[in-house]
Design a protein around this motif. Structure first.
Motif, PDB file in Angstrom:
ATOM      1  N   GLU A  43      11.226   3.322   0.935  1.00 13.71           N
ATOM      2  CA  GLU A  43      10.808   2.388  -0.537  1.00 13.71           C
ATOM      3  C   GLU A  43       9.156   1.955   0.295  1.00 13.71           C
ATOM      4  O   GLU A  43       8.746   1.627   1.268  1.00 13.71           O
ATOM      5  N   THR A  44       8.699   1.888  -0.844  1.00 17.63           N
ATOM      6  CA  THR A  44       7.279   1.724  -1.063  1.00 17.63           C
ATOM      7  C   THR A  44       7.378   0.133  -1.764  1.00 17.63           C
ATOM      8  O   THR A  44       6.278  -1.216  -1.522  1.00 17.63           O
ATOM      9  N   HIS A  45       8.188  -0.390  -2.555  1.00 17.86           N
ATOM     10  CA  HIS A  45       8.188  -2.148  -3.371  1.00 17.86           C
ATOM     11  C   HIS A  45       6.852  -2.394  -3.932  1.00 17.86           C
ATOM     12  O   HIS A  45       6.275  -3.143  -4.203  1.00 17.86           O
ATOM     13  N   ARG A  48       7.520  -4.279  -7.355  1.00 17.22           N
ATOM     14  CA  ARG A  48       8.186  -5.181  -7.320  1.00 17.22           C
ATOM     15  C   ARG A  48       7.696  -6.625  -6.873  1.00 17.22           C
ATOM     16  O   ARG A  48       8.027  -7.638  -7.835  1.00 17.22           O
ATOM     17  N   TRP A  49       6.004  -5.963  -6.442  1.00 20.36           N
ATOM     18  CA  TRP A  49       5.910  -7.990  -6.552  1.00 20.36           C
ATOM     19  C   TRP A  49       5.060  -8.307  -8.250  1.00 20.36           C
ATOM     20  O   TRP A  49       4.055  -8.297  -8.654  1.00 20.36           O
ATOM     21  N   HIS A  62       1.278  -6.197   1.052  1.00 20.58           N
ATOM     22  CA  HIS A  62       1.198  -4.740   1.065  1.00 20.58           C
ATOM     23  C   HIS A  62       0.179  -5.041   2.626  1.00 20.58           C
ATOM     24  O   HIS A  62       0.742  -3.690   3.238  1.00 20.58           O
ATOM     25  N   ASN A  65       4.040  -7.309   5.689  1.00 18.73           N
ATOM     26  CA  ASN A  65       5.255  -6.701   5.485  1.00 18.73           C
ATOM     27  C   ASN A  65       5.414  -6.480   7.097  1.00 18.73           C
ATOM     28  O   ASN A  65       5.198  -4.798   6.746  1.00 18.73           O
ATOM     29  N   LEU A  68       7.604  -2.366   5.263  1.00 20.86           N
ATOM     30  CA  LEU A  68       6.558  -1.585   4.995  1.00 20.86           C
ATOM     31  C   LEU A  68       5.731  -0.947   5.670  1.00 20.86           C
ATOM     32  O   LEU A  68       5.930   0.052   5.781  1.00 20.86           O
ATOM     33  N   GLN A  96       0.844   4.036  -6.585  1.00 24.01           N
ATOM     34  CA  GLN A  96       2.199   4.605  -6.305  1.00 24.01           C
ATOM     35  C   GLN A  96       2.222   5.958  -6.799  1.00 24.01           C
ATOM     36  O   GLN A  96       2.399   6.359  -5.790  1.00 24.01           O
ATOM     37  N   THR A 119      13.458   1.606  -4.575  1.00 26.45           N
ATOM     38  CA  THR A 119      13.461   0.385  -4.005  1.00 26.45           C
ATOM     39  C   THR A 119      14.333  -0.481  -5.250  1.00 26.45           C
ATOM     40  O   THR A 119      13.677  -0.069  -6.521  1.00 26.45           O
ATOM     41  N   GLN A 121      14.949  -3.598  -5.510  1.00 26.06           N
ATOM     42  CA  GLN A 121      13.894  -4.511  -5.762  1.00 26.06           C
ATOM     43  C   GLN A 121      12.736  -3.988  -6.792  1.00 26.06           C
ATOM     44  O   GLN A 121      12.495  -5.241  -7.125  1.00 26.06           O
ATOM     45  N   ASN A 122      12.746  -2.770  -7.605  1.00 24.28           N
ATOM     46  CA  ASN A 122      11.669  -2.366  -7.971  1.00 24.28           C
ATOM     47  C   ASN A 122      12.053  -3.023  -9.532  1.00 24.28           C
ATOM     48  O   ASN A 122      11.165  -2.752 -10.367  1.00 24.28           O
TER      49      ASN A 122
END
Length: 270
Positions: A43-45, A48-49, A62, A65, A68, A96, A119, A121-122
């Motif tokens: 998972e990259t996330h 998401r943010w 980034h 975390n 991550l 990405q 991911t 939450q994306n």
């Protein structure tokens, strides 16, 4: 030896898998990793943010975390390379693409390949994904909210002890999907987790057709499925189950989940 900036992965119709946490996305990712030359990192996330990338608030996740950082270690992407990416990528989408390039290099995968990102939450960055990746396909994996909330309450992988917070994990993801699906219906596909378990080969073959990915025959078998335990019946109190049924009824009903009937049946069972 000084690290060099990895190349961008090409946009050959990437696939994004999104949804609520604890909806089976990891299992789906592992099934899709069987497809030759179809790669996916941990998972990259990245998308998401909510804070803009490279703004003061947008960089914290980034660099700080711990999970991550562990994902990058599993992907074979060194912190030196990742710092280089953060310094040279102007947008989340470029980050990405270059991260996928770094992952491919680390795993010894050469072009041509196709890539996907898992991911959940994306989903909060779904508008940006659709805008920045105009050829992308997006799959929303949805699961019975009673089981999602029960899993989050148990907290073996992700813990959300507040019952309303756990419900919001499901409902916010579904409401976001419903709002965005009308904007790009040809690029977006929803799959029920339960339907996938009932017919693994058929469901995943349909997904591959949607994503325009060639996959060998007999790549998946019915035996790949595992039984849905419906652990909500023992994890949630009757009051909690009733709250899930009440708050999620409308969105769940549109997907064929009759939560009230399930809760009433569980209460009346001997």
């Amino acid at each position: 030896m000084t690290a060099s900036l990895p190349p961008r992965a090409s946009d050959k119709m990437p696939l994004f898998i999104v949804g609520s946490m604890r909806s089976g996305t990891t299992w789906l990712r592992d099934m899709l990793r069987r497809v030759p030359d179809f790669i996916c990192p941990e998972e990259t996330h990245f998308m998401r943010w909510s804070d803009p990338f490279r703004s003061p608030g947008g960089m914290g996740p980034h660099v700080s975390n711990t999970l991550l950082r562990k994902h990058r270690e599993m992907d074979g992407v060194s912190e030196e390379v990742f710092e280089l990416l953060l310094e040279n990528c102007a947008t989340k989408a470029i980050l990405q693409r270059r991260y996928i390039g770094a992952f491919a290099q680390a795993k010894g995968v050469a072009e041509p390949f196709r890539w996907f990102d898992k991911t959940p939450q994306n989903i909060y960055g779904l508008p940006l994904i659709l805008a920045e990746f105009p050829r992308a396909r997006v799959v929303h994996l949805v699961r019975n909210p009673l089981n999602v909330v029960a899993s989050l309450k148990l907290g073996r992988q992700v813990s959300v002890p507040d019952i309303n917070g756990a419900i919001n994990c499901w409902s916010e993801a579904v409401l976001t999907w419903d709002a965005m699906a009308r904007s790009a219906p040809r690029r977006m596909m929803e799959i029920r987790y339960e339907d996938m378990l009932a017919d693994v080969p058929g469901t995943l073959s349909a997904l591959m057709d949607f994503a325009k990915i060639d996959s060998p025959k007999d790549l998946w078998r019915p035996s790949d499925a595992h039984r849905e335990k419906n652990q909500w019946k023992t994890v949630l109190t009757p009051e909690e189950a009733a709250l899930v049924a009440r708050r999620c009824a409308k969105a769940a009903g549109r997907r064929g989940y009759d939560l009230q009937a399930q809760v009433e049946a569980a209460v009346s069972a001997p």
